[in-house]
Write a protein that holds these residues in place. Sequence first.
Motif, PDB file in Angstrom:
ATOM      1  N   ALA A 188     106.755  60.794  26.757  1.00 16.14           N
ATOM      2  CA  ALA A 188     106.600  62.014  27.688  1.00 16.14           C
ATOM      3  C   ALA A 188     105.889  61.584  28.366  1.00 16.14           C
ATOM      4  O   ALA A 188     105.991  62.019  29.807  1.00 16.14           O
ATOM      5  N   TYR A 189     104.169  61.871  28.114  1.00 13.16           N
ATOM      6  CA  TYR A 189     103.251  62.200  28.607  1.00 13.16           C
ATOM      7  C   TYR A 189     102.438  60.686  29.434  1.00 13.16           C
ATOM      8  O   TYR A 189     102.108  60.466  30.967  1.00 13.16           O
ATOM      9  N   GLY A 190     102.823  59.481  29.342  1.00 13.17           N
ATOM     10  CA  GLY A 190     103.088  58.631  29.442  1.00 13.17           C
ATOM     11  C   GLY A 190     103.121  58.191  31.174  1.00 13.17           C
ATOM     12  O   GLY A 190     103.248  57.248  31.964  1.00 13.17           O
ATOM     13  N   ARG A 191     104.794  58.938  30.945  1.00 18.93           N
ATOM     14  CA  ARG A 191     105.716  58.765  32.051  1.00 18.93           C
ATOM     15  C   ARG A 191     105.373  59.957  32.887  1.00 18.93           C
ATOM     16  O   ARG A 191     105.615  60.506  34.414  1.00 18.93           O
ATOM     17  N   GLY A 192     103.843  60.818  32.723  1.00 19.06           N
ATOM     18  CA  GLY A 192     103.899  62.485  33.960  1.00 19.06           C
ATOM     19  C   GLY A 192     105.078  63.154  33.583  1.00 19.06           C
ATOM     20  O   GLY A 192     105.187  63.634  34.775  1.00 19.06           O
ATOM     21  N   ASP A 193     106.042  63.072  32.479  1.00 23.45           N
ATOM     22  CA  ASP A 193     107.536  64.092  32.616  1.00 23.45           C
ATOM     23  C   ASP A 193     107.322  64.983  31.936  1.00 23.45           C
ATOM     24  O   ASP A 193     107.433  65.424  30.676  1.00 23.45           O
ATOM     25  N   GLU A 194     106.650  65.852  33.097  1.00 25.92           N
ATOM     26  CA  GLU A 194     106.593  67.688  32.404  1.00 25.92           C
ATOM     27  C   GLU A 194     107.843  68.222  31.412  1.00 25.92           C
ATOM     28  O   GLU A 194     107.827  69.125  30.806  1.00 25.92           O
ATOM     29  N   GLY A 195     109.209  67.583  32.844  1.00 31.52           N
ATOM     30  CA  GLY A 195     110.254  68.725  31.828  1.00 31.52           C
ATOM     31  C   GLY A 195     110.565  68.209  30.023  1.00 31.52           C
ATOM     32  O   GLY A 195     110.892  69.042  29.186  1.00 31.52           O
ATOM     33  N   LEU A 196     110.654  67.192  30.574  1.00 31.65           N
ATOM     34  CA  LEU A 196     109.979  66.559  28.646  1.00 31.65           C
ATOM     35  C   LEU A 196     109.601  67.627  27.991  1.00 31.65           C
ATOM     36  O   LEU A 196     109.676  66.877  26.607  1.00 31.65           O
ATOM     37  N   LEU A 197     107.977  66.989  28.098  1.00 25.56           N
ATOM     38  CA  LEU A 197     106.733  67.721  27.248  1.00 25.56           C
ATOM     39  C   LEU A 197     107.461  68.927  26.818  1.00 25.56           C
ATOM     40  O   LEU A 197     107.647  69.457  26.319  1.00 25.56           O
ATOM     41  N   ARG A 198     107.752  69.773  27.503  1.00 27.29           N
ATOM     42  CA  ARG A 198     108.152  71.366  27.385  1.00 27.29           C
ATOM     43  C   ARG A 198     109.574  71.218  26.661  1.00 27.29           C
ATOM     44  O   ARG A 198     109.223  71.874  25.384  1.00 27.29           O
ATOM     45  N   GLU A 199     110.098  70.550  26.731  1.00 28.96           N
ATOM     46  CA  GLU A 199     111.447  70.472  25.668  1.00 28.96           C
ATOM     47  C   GLU A 199     110.886  70.097  24.643  1.00 28.96           C
ATOM     48  O   GLU A 199     111.045  70.410  22.948  1.00 28.96           O
ATOM     49  N   LEU A 200     109.442  69.367  24.153  1.00 28.62           N
ATOM     50  CA  LEU A 200     109.205  68.364  22.860  1.00 28.62           C
ATOM     51  C   LEU A 200     108.403  70.068  22.581  1.00 28.62           C
ATOM     52  O   LEU A 200     108.893  70.103  21.445  1.00 28.62           O
ATOM     53  N   ALA A 201     107.850  70.708  23.532  1.00 29.08           N
ATOM     54  CA  ALA A 201     107.288  71.519  23.186  1.00 29.08           C
ATOM     55  C   ALA A 201     107.906  72.538  22.238  1.00 29.08           C
ATOM     56  O   ALA A 201     107.753  73.552  20.766  1.00 29.08           O
ATOM     57  N   GLU A 202     109.314  72.869  23.250  1.00 26.95           N
ATOM     58  CA  GLU A 202     110.020  74.182  22.307  1.00 26.95           C
ATOM     59  C   GLU A 202     110.857  73.585  20.700  1.00 26.95           C
ATOM     60  O   GLU A 202     111.171  74.432  20.009  1.00 26.95           O
ATOM     61  N   GLU A 203     110.914  72.816  20.904  1.00 25.71           N
ATOM     62  CA  GLU A 203     111.885  71.471  19.737  1.00 25.71           C
ATOM     63  C   GLU A 203     110.461  71.891  19.086  1.00 25.71           C
ATOM     64  O   GLU A 203     111.041  71.686  17.307  1.00 25.71           O
ATOM     65  N   TRP A 204     109.331  71.573  18.631  1.00 22.82           N
ATOM     66  CA  TRP A 204     108.580  72.039  17.483  1.00 22.82           C
ATOM     67  C   TRP A 204     108.033  73.226  17.380  1.00 22.82           C
ATOM     68  O   TRP A 204     108.139  73.640  15.562  1.00 22.82           O
ATOM     69  N   ALA A 205     107.837  73.969  18.690  1.00 25.21           N
ATOM     70  CA  ALA A 205     108.183  75.264  18.262  1.00 25.21           C
ATOM     71  C   ALA A 205     109.742  76.463  17.191  1.00 25.21           C
ATOM     72  O   ALA A 205     109.274  77.414  16.241  1.00 25.21           O
TER      73      ALA A 205
END
Length: 287
Positions: A188-205
């Motif tokens: 996700a970071y390599g694509r610069g996908d901010e939305g997906l990174l936010r989803e992953l942050a919620e998933e980890w939490a």
Amino acid sequence: MSEQTEQPEQTVPGGSGDSYVTGEERPEERPEARLERAVRAAEQALIEFEIAVETFRVEVENFSRLHHQKLGPMYTRLDELDALIAEAKAARTGDAEDLRRARDARSLVMPMPGVEELFHDWLGSDGISDDAAAMLTDRPVRPPERVRPSEEVRRLYRELVRQAHPDLAQEEDERERRDAFIARVNAAYGRGDEGLLRELAEEWAAGPVPETAGPGESEELYARLEWLAQRKELLSLVAKELEESAIGSMLRMAPDDPDRLLEEIAEQLLAQVSEREAELAAELAAQ
């Protein structure tokens, strides 16, 4: 004149060699506790270094892609002009050395791509792509994405890596879970996908919280420190290769504005193309 009696300094048992107290004693600290703190500090330092290396790798990769996308045709045009100039001169002089130079110059020109290469990434399940359609019509082509991820994307990435890094796991199952999760974060970071990174942050939490391991034995902690040092050494080699690569060296010239660096290089190449075209015209006129 009265003399003052100095209170002798006492080293804290089990404490740092540079730590001293005067008078009252402090509780003795287990050596394993100090070693464990050193391990935790080394882990955090390694994670920060990995974040820096991965960030630079993504920027080098994106810069390389955009460099090829934006400047590749200009380099190809320069090679073609060099070959045409050499061939025109060889045709005019007939000199054997000029003929050899012409052959060498022509050999450096990239061959015309085949149909498959020409339409690579243009055709998909939905037909021709938007960019390809724009190139075949008068519509403007979508500009390339920026070289580096946005500041918010970089912040989200750092936070996720700090929280979910596999090196923080003590059990193999937990390490494997973190490995798989960080792979998704890196993509996700390599694509610069901010939305997906936010989803992953919620998933980890929302995921399971790994148990905090108690202090390990001295041998295990020393082995951990040794592994962390070896990992840091390997990452240092990766970072050095990235920095010394052609693209990495270019990127380091303008770390704060790599997009502007591309524009400057493009301007220089356009000037060189104009010079070569004028030289070719003069050569052809002399025949």
